[in-house]
Design a protein around this motif. Structure first.
Motif, PDB file in Angstrom:
ATOM      1  N   THR A 159       7.584   8.724   2.760  1.00  0.00           N
ATOM      2  CA  THR A 159       7.624   7.681   3.346  1.00  0.00           C
ATOM      3  C   THR A 159       7.078   7.521   1.543  1.00  0.00           C
ATOM      4  O   THR A 159       7.284   5.654   2.026  1.00  0.00           O
ATOM      5  CB  THR A 159       5.715   8.589   3.312  1.00  0.00           C
ATOM      6  OG1 THR A 159       6.284   9.180   5.138  1.00  0.00           O
ATOM      7  CG2 THR A 159       5.193   7.089   4.130  1.00  0.00           C
ATOM      8  N   ASN A 160       6.654   7.855   1.018  1.00  0.00           N
ATOM      9  CA  ASN A 160       6.116   7.232  -0.194  1.00  0.00           C
ATOM     10  C   ASN A 160       7.377   6.306  -1.378  1.00  0.00           C
ATOM     11  O   ASN A 160       6.842   5.262  -1.408  1.00  0.00           O
ATOM     12  CB  ASN A 160       5.236   8.016  -0.813  1.00  0.00           C
ATOM     13  CG  ASN A 160       6.167   8.773  -2.010  1.00  0.00           C
ATOM     14  OD1 ASN A 160       6.628   9.088  -1.022  1.00  0.00           O
ATOM     15  ND2 ASN A 160       5.732   9.916  -2.756  1.00  0.00           N
ATOM     16  N   PHE A 215      10.113  -6.242  -2.786  1.00  0.00           N
ATOM     17  CA  PHE A 215       9.564  -6.175  -1.585  1.00  0.00           C
ATOM     18  C   PHE A 215       9.422  -4.670  -1.851  1.00  0.00           C
ATOM     19  O   PHE A 215       8.278  -4.329  -0.831  1.00  0.00           O
ATOM     20  CB  PHE A 215      10.474  -7.275  -0.765  1.00  0.00           C
ATOM     21  CG  PHE A 215      10.090  -8.411  -1.357  1.00  0.00           C
ATOM     22  CD1 PHE A 215       9.281  -9.216  -0.911  1.00  0.00           C
ATOM     23  CD2 PHE A 215      11.667  -9.304  -1.035  1.00  0.00           C
ATOM     24  CE1 PHE A 215       9.134 -10.479  -0.706  1.00  0.00           C
ATOM     25  CE2 PHE A 215      11.175 -10.484  -1.679  1.00  0.00           C
ATOM     26  CZ  PHE A 215      10.658 -11.649  -1.188  1.00  0.00           C
ATOM     27  N   GLY A 216       9.850  -3.653  -2.519  1.00  0.00           N
ATOM     28  CA  GLY A 216       9.960  -2.507  -2.126  1.00  0.00           C
ATOM     29  C   GLY A 216       8.754  -1.844  -2.264  1.00  0.00           C
ATOM     30  O   GLY A 216       8.127  -1.434  -2.122  1.00  0.00           O
ATOM     31  N   HIS A 217       8.982  -2.198  -3.625  1.00  0.00           N
ATOM     32  CA  HIS A 217       7.119  -2.056  -4.157  1.00  0.00           C
ATOM     33  C   HIS A 217       6.337  -1.981  -3.716  1.00  0.00           C
ATOM     34  O   HIS A 217       5.449  -1.683  -3.355  1.00  0.00           O
ATOM     35  CB  HIS A 217       7.707  -3.110  -5.903  1.00  0.00           C
ATOM     36  CG  HIS A 217       6.370  -2.480  -6.311  1.00  0.00           C
ATOM     37  ND1 HIS A 217       6.273  -1.799  -7.556  1.00  0.00           N
ATOM     38  CD2 HIS A 217       5.007  -3.190  -7.021  1.00  0.00           C
ATOM     39  CE1 HIS A 217       4.575  -1.147  -8.032  1.00  0.00           C
ATOM     40  NE2 HIS A 217       4.079  -2.533  -7.532  1.00  0.00           N
ATOM     41  N   ARG A 233      -1.336   6.781   7.118  1.00  0.00           N
ATOM     42  CA  ARG A 233      -1.287   8.174   6.904  1.00  0.00           C
ATOM     43  C   ARG A 233      -1.252   8.249   5.107  1.00  0.00           C
ATOM     44  O   ARG A 233      -2.241   9.291   4.381  1.00  0.00           O
ATOM     45  CB  ARG A 233      -0.343   8.718   7.591  1.00  0.00           C
ATOM     46  CG  ARG A 233      -1.244   9.582   9.109  1.00  0.00           C
ATOM     47  CD  ARG A 233      -0.677  10.232  10.323  1.00  0.00           C
ATOM     48  NE  ARG A 233       1.184   9.941  10.626  1.00  0.00           N
ATOM     49  CZ  ARG A 233       0.993   9.405  12.078  1.00  0.00           C
ATOM     50  NH1 ARG A 233       0.452   8.673  12.070  1.00  0.00           N
ATOM     51  NH2 ARG A 233       2.779   9.191  11.792  1.00  0.00           N
ATOM     52  N   ALA A 234      -0.158   7.828   5.209  1.00  0.00           N
ATOM     53  CA  ALA A 234       0.765   7.908   3.484  1.00  0.00           C
ATOM     54  C   ALA A 234      -0.762   7.359   2.795  1.00  0.00           C
ATOM     55  O   ALA A 234      -0.885   7.847   1.599  1.00  0.00           O
ATOM     56  CB  ALA A 234       1.525   7.124   2.829  1.00  0.00           C
ATOM     57  N   VAL A 235      -1.444   6.312   2.754  1.00  0.00           N
ATOM     58  CA  VAL A 235      -2.670   5.942   2.108  1.00  0.00           C
ATOM     59  C   VAL A 235      -3.751   6.872   2.437  1.00  0.00           C
ATOM     60  O   VAL A 235      -4.373   6.915   1.022  1.00  0.00           O
ATOM     61  CB  VAL A 235      -3.261   4.070   2.374  1.00  0.00           C
ATOM     62  CG1 VAL A 235      -4.360   3.725   2.236  1.00  0.00           C
ATOM     63  CG2 VAL A 235      -1.878   3.381   2.636  1.00  0.00           C
ATOM     64  N   ILE A 254       1.623  -1.638  -0.963  1.00  0.00           N
ATOM     65  CA  ILE A 254       0.896  -2.122  -0.797  1.00  0.00           C
ATOM     66  C   ILE A 254       0.547  -2.997   1.535  1.00  0.00           C
ATOM     67  O   ILE A 254      -0.141  -2.544   2.171  1.00  0.00           O
ATOM     68  CB  ILE A 254       1.063  -4.265   0.049  1.00  0.00           C
ATOM     69  CG1 ILE A 254       0.959  -4.534  -2.011  1.00  0.00           C
ATOM     70  CG2 ILE A 254      -0.333  -4.917  -0.376  1.00  0.00           C
ATOM     71  CD1 ILE A 254       0.570  -5.702  -2.335  1.00  0.00           C
ATOM     72  N   GLY A 255       2.169  -2.329   1.619  1.00  0.00           N
ATOM     73  CA  GLY A 255       1.842  -1.961   3.098  1.00  0.00           C
ATOM     74  C   GLY A 255       3.188  -2.947   3.887  1.00  0.00           C
ATOM     75  O   GLY A 255       4.382  -4.511   2.856  1.00  0.00           O
ATOM     76  N   ARG A 256       3.639  -2.777   5.032  1.00  0.00           N
ATOM     77  CA  ARG A 256       4.938  -3.026   5.400  1.00  0.00           C
ATOM     78  C   ARG A 256       4.723  -4.527   5.674  1.00  0.00           C
ATOM     79  O   ARG A 256       6.139  -5.153   6.078  1.00  0.00           O
ATOM     80  CB  ARG A 256       5.631  -2.430   7.255  1.00  0.00           C
ATOM     81  CG  ARG A 256       5.466  -0.504   6.089  1.00  0.00           C
ATOM     82  CD  ARG A 256       5.733  -0.257   5.358  1.00  0.00           C
ATOM     83  NE  ARG A 256       6.274   1.574   5.685  1.00  0.00           N
ATOM     84  CZ  ARG A 256       6.101   2.321   4.585  1.00  0.00           C
ATOM     85  NH1 ARG A 256       5.910   1.304   3.229  1.00  0.00           N
ATOM     86  NH2 ARG A 256       6.729   2.921   4.454  1.00  0.00           N
ATOM     87  N   LYS A 257       3.612  -4.615   6.491  1.00  0.00           N
ATOM     88  CA  LYS A 257       3.497  -6.168   6.885  1.00  0.00           C
ATOM     89  C   LYS A 257       3.150  -7.666   6.381  1.00  0.00           C
ATOM     90  O   LYS A 257       4.013  -7.737   6.147  1.00  0.00           O
ATOM     91  CB  LYS A 257       1.967  -6.259   7.801  1.00  0.00           C
ATOM     92  CG  LYS A 257       1.647  -7.805   8.464  1.00  0.00           C
ATOM     93  CD  LYS A 257       0.064  -7.400   9.553  1.00  0.00           C
ATOM     94  CE  LYS A 257      -0.479  -8.582   9.663  1.00  0.00           C
ATOM     95  NZ  LYS A 257      -1.580  -8.415  10.505  1.00  0.00           N
TER      96      LYS A 257
END
Length: 469
Positions: A401-402, A96-98, A247-249, A103-106
């Motif tokens: 962040t990444n 899930f970390g990958h 912002r990272a994206v 993809i994102g947290r949500k």
């Protein structure tokens, strides 16, 4: 720290995508109250699922899912399946970390909730050993492993949802909300078990295998989890992605393989984070899982006559003590923002060491009473609230962040193997071989390792969450 309006990243159409709203009670149009509920309700459900298994591992599974024989052997076998989830949790944190970092947290939080919820529901439908023999514990182990995979991705996502949307200077306070999911989930899980055992008049010492609680009653909490998962999904699907991840994206800062990147660039925080979390895990599973088997089988009254505390009575004591856990989580969030994460946790971890060295006074069979056991659990779980509360700020702050979802999840869940997976097993063996004082020594040693990690760790309170590796 959170960005100012000047730090917003523009879209090609000229709109801003990631800065904080002008409304201080909203983030990108999403009310902070909804973010708080989403971070807390998900972890409440996840921990509810996890704790009903922990309770059943003591009360039900040794009798229904393993061959009849030595009671201690069956209990240890049940604790072994309990520990399987902790082995699975680092796998879940990588998986899930990958996706959380790519993809994102949500979306990742939704996936972890579904994984955990489906496995928990299916446990409520499993056949027992008398029905299918050795297949029963094998299926139980498989579902427990799947539970662990789901929870491995849940915590770090909820922590990032809270920290990456927090007001400046209030990250620990914001991050403590998902931590409240632990005592809330515990209260719900054990409250339902208490209601069932009382309404069905079940006594763990005298009731036979044909009792209603053992034939169908124990399944009810597992099946009820489906309703709670639906509620959790509804809340989470109404969220937006966190500003920090947006912002990272926008800046092209995502990495192709977060797990490889985190081991390459952030291996020191991985080690530190694991040991910073070690005492917390050991304390909690000693004070919630092991203590049930000990308290219902080893305590004597003040006259020295050996007795046991009935399970329903002991569960009532445990529910009272968990209120101290819940009460001290907000206290820890305030302390960590006011004085810093490092010094707050150093003081609390020192107190855990002293608590571990007091086990003989609190819980030795020759002196323990119900009131002293209640005090024992209240002190232990108050310390748990204090040490657990800041962790959802500290661990994410250790990582850029990444790789933050992956790194914080791996540290958190590796600590679960070292601190929680083996804690009930080791504590049961120690108390049967050497006495309850040695369980406290075991806790004190784990806390000493955490204390060393905290001394080495740098303060993270002022760290900018927009940094990347």
């Amino acid at each position: 720290m959170t960005s100012t309006s000047a730090d917003r990243v523009p879209n090609p159409d000229g709109s801003n995508i990631a800065g904080p709203d002008t409304d201080l009670d909203a983030v990108d149009g999403v009310p902070r109250s909804r973010i708080v509920v989403a971070s807390m309700v998900g972890t409440s459900i996840e921990f509810f699922d996890f704790y009903i298994y922990a309770t059943a591992a003591v009360l039900v599974f040794p009798r229904l899912f393993f061959p009849a024989g030595n009671d201690t052997t069956a209990l240890l076998a049940s604790f072994a399946t309990f520990g399987l989830a902790f082995v699975a949790r680092p796998i879940g944190s990588v998986l899930f970390g990958h996706f959380g970092d790519r993809i994102g947290r949500k979306a990742t939080l939704v996936g972890s909730l579904l994984t955990m919820g489906v496995a928990t529901f299916l446990i409520g439908l499993l056949p027992t050993y008398d029905s299918v023999g050795i297949i029963a514990p094998m299926l139980l182990a498989l579902m427990r492993f799947t539970q662990g995979v789901g929870l491995g991705g849940e915590w770090s996502g909820a922590a990032l949802l809270a920290t990456e949307t927090a007001k400046e200077g209030k990250r620990a306070w914001a991050a403590m909300w998902p931590q409240l999911g632990a005592p809330i989930g515990f209260l719900m899980a054990n409250g339902i078990f208490l209601i069932l055992t009382l309404s069905l008049d079940y006594d763990s010492k005298t009731s036979g295998a044909d009792h209603a609680f053992l034939t169908w009653g124990w399944r009810v909490p597992f099946l009820l989890s489906a309703i709670m998962v639906i509620i959790g999904l509804y809340v989470r699907l109404k969220l937006e992605e966190t500003p920090v991840f947006k912002r990272a994206v926008a800046n092209g800062q995502r990495v192709k393989t977060p797990v490889a990147e985190v081991f390459k660039t952030s291996w020191r925080p991985l080690i530190l984070g694991t040991f910073v979390m070690l005492a917390t895990y050991t304390l909690f599973y000693v004070m919630t899982t092991w203590v049930v088997s000990y308290g219902t089988g080893k305590v004597v009254d003040h006259s020295g006559v050996a007795v046991t505390i009935a399970y329903t009575d002991f569960l009532g004591l445990q529910l009272i003590s968990v209120l101290f856990f819940a009460a001290f989580v907000p206290v820890s969030g305030w302390l960590a923002d006011r004085f810093g994460r490092r010094i707050t946790l150093i003081v609390i971890t020192t107190a855990i060491i002293l608590f571990g060295l007091s086990f003989k006074w609190f819980a030795a069979p020759e002196s323990a009473t119900e009131s002293r056991m209640l005090l024992f659990m209240c002190v232990g779980l108050a310390l748990m609230g204090l040490t657990f509360g800041p962790m959802s700020a500290v661990l994410p702050e250790l990582f850029p962040t990444n790789v933050r979802y992956t790194g914080s999840g791996i540290s958190y869940n590796t600590a679960s193997i070292l601190g929680a997976a083996v804690a009930p097993f080791i504590a049961t063996w120690l108390v049967n071989s050497y006495g309850v004082a040695w369980v406290g020594v075991y806790l004190a040693v784990a806390a000493a390792l955490t204390l060393f990690a905290l001394v080495v760790m740098k303060e993270t309170r002022g760290r900018d969450l927009d940094t990347v590796s």
